[in-house]
Design a protein around this motif. Structure first.
Motif, mmCIF file in Angstrom:
data_model
loop_
_atom_site.group_PDB
_atom_site.id
_atom_site.type_symbol
_atom_site.label_atom_id
_atom_site.label_comp_id
_atom_site.label_asym_id
_atom_site.label_seq_id
_atom_site.Cartn_x
_atom_site.Cartn_y
_atom_site.Cartn_z
ATOM 1 N N GLY A 1 4.123 3.889 12.056
ATOM 2 C CA GLY A 1 3.916 3.492 10.675
ATOM 3 C C GLY A 1 4.980 4.070 9.766
ATOM 4 O O GLY A 1 5.896 4.765 10.218
ATOM 5 N N SER A 2 4.862 3.823 8.482
ATOM 6 C CA SER A 2 5.852 4.326 7.535
ATOM 7 C C SER A 2 5.761 5.840 7.362
ATOM 8 O O SER A 2 6.732 6.485 6.964
ATOM 9 C CB SER A 2 5.670 3.661 6.171
ATOM 10 O OG SER A 2 4.394 3.981 5.627
ATOM 11 N N HIS A 3 4.580 6.422 7.675
ATOM 12 C CA HIS A 3 4.365 7.846 7.473
ATOM 13 C C HIS A 3 3.835 8.557 8.722
ATOM 14 O O HIS A 3 3.590 9.767 8.659
ATOM 15 C CB HIS A 3 3.362 8.082 6.337
ATOM 16 C CG HIS A 3 3.880 7.745 4.973
ATOM 17 N ND1 HIS A 3 4.221 6.468 4.603
ATOM 18 C CD2 HIS A 3 4.110 8.535 3.890
ATOM 19 C CE1 HIS A 3 4.631 6.472 3.343
ATOM 20 N NE2 HIS A 3 4.580 7.705 2.906
ATOM 21 N N CYS A 4 3.656 7.850 9.816
ATOM 22 C CA CYS A 4 2.906 8.448 10.918
ATOM 23 C C CYS A 4 3.229 7.790 12.254
ATOM 24 O O CYS A 4 3.507 6.588 12.317
ATOM 25 C CB CYS A 4 1.405 8.295 10.617
ATOM 26 S SG CYS A 4 0.301 9.118 11.770
ATOM 27 N N ILE A 5 3.168 8.601 13.323
ATOM 28 C CA ILE A 5 3.116 8.094 14.692
ATOM 29 C C ILE A 5 1.648 8.105 15.108
ATOM 30 O O ILE A 5 0.965 9.129 14.991
ATOM 31 C CB ILE A 5 3.913 8.987 15.664
ATOM 32 C CG1 ILE A 5 5.384 9.061 15.260
ATOM 33 C CG2 ILE A 5 3.768 8.479 17.100
ATOM 34 C CD1 ILE A 5 6.182 7.815 15.506
ATOM 35 N N GLN B 1 0.828 -1.198 0.000
ATOM 36 C CA GLN B 1 0.000 0.000 0.000
ATOM 37 C C GLN B 1 0.873 1.264 0.000
ATOM 38 O O GLN B 1 2.067 1.220 0.255
ATOM 39 C CB GLN B 1 -0.923 0.001 1.217
ATOM 40 C CG GLN B 1 -1.746 -1.268 1.394
ATOM 41 C CD GLN B 1 -2.491 -1.697 0.138
ATOM 42 O OE1 GLN B 1 -3.231 -0.922 -0.456
ATOM 43 N NE2 GLN B 1 -2.278 -2.945 -0.274
ATOM 44 N N GLU B 2 0.246 2.385 -0.269
ATOM 45 C CA GLU B 2 0.967 3.658 -0.309
ATOM 46 C C GLU B 2 1.622 3.968 1.033
ATOM 47 O O GLU B 2 2.712 4.539 1.089
ATOM 48 C CB GLU B 2 0.003 4.779 -0.697
ATOM 49 C CG GLU B 2 0.662 6.125 -0.895
ATOM 50 C CD GLU B 2 -0.303 7.179 -1.391
ATOM 51 O OE1 GLU B 2 -0.005 8.388 -1.212
ATOM 52 O OE2 GLU B 2 -1.363 6.812 -1.945
ATOM 53 N N GLU B 3 0.944 3.627 2.118
ATOM 54 C CA GLU B 3 1.501 3.756 3.456
ATOM 55 C C GLU B 3 1.402 2.413 4.169
ATOM 56 O O GLU B 3 0.405 1.708 4.018
ATOM 57 C CB GLU B 3 0.755 4.807 4.282
ATOM 58 C CG GLU B 3 0.876 6.225 3.751
ATOM 59 C CD GLU B 3 0.318 7.259 4.710
ATOM 60 O OE1 GLU B 3 0.056 6.894 5.889
ATOM 61 O OE2 GLU B 3 0.148 8.419 4.308
ATOM 62 N N VAL B 4 2.421 2.078 4.938
ATOM 63 C CA VAL B 4 2.391 0.854 5.735
ATOM 64 C C VAL B 4 1.808 1.204 7.103
ATOM 65 O O VAL B 4 2.396 1.969 7.870
ATOM 66 C CB VAL B 4 3.791 0.241 5.890
ATOM 67 C CG1 VAL B 4 3.726 -1.003 6.781
ATOM 68 C CG2 VAL B 4 4.368 -0.108 4.526
ATOM 69 N N ASN B 5 0.643 0.641 7.374
ATOM 70 C CA ASN B 5 -0.092 0.931 8.602
ATOM 71 C C ASN B 5 0.069 -0.252 9.553
ATOM 72 O O ASN B 5 -0.351 -1.370 9.237
ATOM 73 C CB ASN B 5 -1.570 1.148 8.265
ATOM 74 C CG ASN B 5 -2.395 1.605 9.440
ATOM 75 O OD1 ASN B 5 -2.291 1.056 10.529
ATOM 76 N ND2 ASN B 5 -3.240 2.593 9.222
#
Length: 471
Positions: free
Chosen positions: A330-334, A72-76
């Motif tokens: 995550g890859s883009h987020c805390i 996916q675009e972001e790894v959640n």
């Protein structure tokens, strides 16, 4: 409540068994997704999909499931096999608690390649969802119709946006998405549940499912966004002077109370500390008159099985841990999730430090674009967390109930738009230029999503039409 949920589960047991036999048969999707997809197949070929319902995560391999999460675009982290498995293995999200796993597994019938998965649950209540439909349930009961059980596509107890239809990338992805959406509708119809709800999907999924006829809903959460900051002071420099001063005073108060703060990865957290945090979690639940959805074993498993994805922020007084906040990375987020403190102690501003400021510092250090600090909480605004839309999609099986929900959503949407803009313009702690830029960019983004979807205006026949394709 548990016994009530168990009785409801028994009533749908026979229908569920019949459904299992139905959904494990192959489904044909006649049209290719794109010209590129058409070029890969003979003109008379159809994509044969094998759709299966599994009742626990152990029925699909971790490697296969996580291959789609990573695509996916972001790894959640909440969508990883381990997290969903921990919820089940710990007894937190199981049928006995009103969460009956019914995960969808979609394969290419010819090659057995995994093309899509969907976390799905048969539910006997509306607890632990964070998109509130109790008024819908009450109205349904007033109409003499049952609202439970229902189907819920989500991550239990987790108000975090992420893909709900985890699909393999490639030219056939739009076809597979449509087929999965159709299967979900068919599942709801054949189970004879009242409704199907997909909560906290991505904006793109929300738009696509809206175009397919699902009813759409939005909510508001408060997120911090990284404007290229390299230090916490860089972030503060974007704020109004009064807000900078307030945050600095709040942070200084932590040291003045004799507290020290540490950030620990899950692999660095001992079993004893996880036990302490579980007691903090129970204390928070008691203070809010809530329910302890997560079991003790959940936290121990989380630390041992997902250590690199877990961040525990702890406060110590005299070497003793007195409060802590749980985050996932995550890859883009805390992602901020749970917090708690010793019940016999109160520390001024400690909640803000552990849950908001430390998460911002970690995101800056890692170069991550966002911090999402969970559901609700207008107090987050003054600490740099601005209002963002969250999304949900709904399919109501009864036409009368569906019409009532449509009217409800139309009224709610008008109020939500006003609230979002007012909160941003009047409550933003950022300087005027940054606030206006933020608002304009978000309006453009939201408009692009709405233009791709129905925003609840699609004719009801569209849903049943898409459902018939998967039969």
């Amino acid at each position: 409540m548990v016994s009530c949920v168990q009785r409801k589960r028994k009533r749908v047991g026979s229908r569920l068994a019949a459904l299992m036999a139905t959904t494990t048969t192959a489904a044909q999707v006649a049209e290719p997704a794109t010209d590129a997809a058409e070029a890969q197949q003979p003109e008379d070929a159809t994509l044969q999909l094998h759709v299966q319902v599994i009742t626990n995560m152990e029925q699909v391999s971790q490697r296969e499931w996580d291959s789609l999460v990573s695509a996916q675009e972001e790894v959640n982290p909440f969508l990883k096999w381990s997290f969903l498995h921990i919820l089940e293995a710990s007894g937190s999200a199981v049928a006995e608690e009103g969460w009956g796993p019914q995960h969808l597994i979609v394969r290419n019938n010819a090659t057995n390649e995994l093309l899509g998965v969907c976390p799905l649950y048969l539910k006997g209540h509306s607890y632990g969802e964070y998109v509130f439909d109790s008024s819908w349930a009450n109205y349904s009961h007033m109409m003499g119709k049952r609202y439970y059980p229902k189907l819920q596509c989500c991550v239990p107890f987790t108000p975090v946006t992420g893909n709900r239809l985890l699909l393999a990338p490639g030219p056939l992805q739009p076809v597979v998405m449509k087929a999965v959406a159709q299967t979900l509708v068919t599942l709801a119809d054949e189970l004879q549940v009242s409704s199907l709800h997909m909560t906290f999907p991505t904006g793109a999924e929300w738009a696509t499912l809206g175009a397919l006829g699902f009813q759409q809903r939005r909510g508001i959460q408060y997120h911090w966004e990284n404007n290229g900051y390299t230090t916490f002071e860089d972030f503060l420099s974007d704020l109004k002077q009064s807000k900078r001063k307030s945050i600095r005073q709040e942070r200084k108060a932590i040291a003045k109370q004799g507290l020290t703060v540490k950030r620990l990865l899950g692999s660095e957290v001992s079993a004893e500390l996880w036990e302490t945090f579980y007691q903090f979690y129970l204390t928070t639940v008691d203070k809010k008159w809530g329910s302890a959805y997560l079991k003790r074993d959940f936290f121990h498993r989380l630390g041992s099985q997902m250590g690199d994805d877990v961040l525990l922020v702890v406060a110590e007084e005299g070497g003793e841990v007195v409060a802590a906040a749980l985050n996932l990375i995550g890859s883009h987020c805390i992602y901020g999730r749970n917090w708690g403190c010793r019940p016999d102690k109160e520390y001024k501003y400690l909640h803000f430090e552990l849950c908001y400021y430390q998460a911002i510092e970690e995101a800056i250090a890692r170069g991550l674009p966002r911090v999402e600090a969970g559901a609700q909480g207008e107090h987050k605004l003054q600490r740099g967390y601005l209002p963002n839309f969250t999304y949900s999609c709904h399919y109501i099986t009864d036409p009368g109930m569906r019409s009532a929900v449509t009217r409800f959503l139309e009224r709610e949407e008008h109020q939500l738009q006003y609230t979002w803009q007012a909160l941003t313009l009047q409550g933003s702690p950022f300087q005027k230029g940054r606030t206006v830029d933020y608002l304009v960019n978000k309006i453009r983004h939201n408009s692009s999503l709405s233009s791709l979807s129905s925003l609840s205006s699609t004719d009801e026949s569209d849903v049943s039409a898409t459902a018939s394709l998967s039969e």
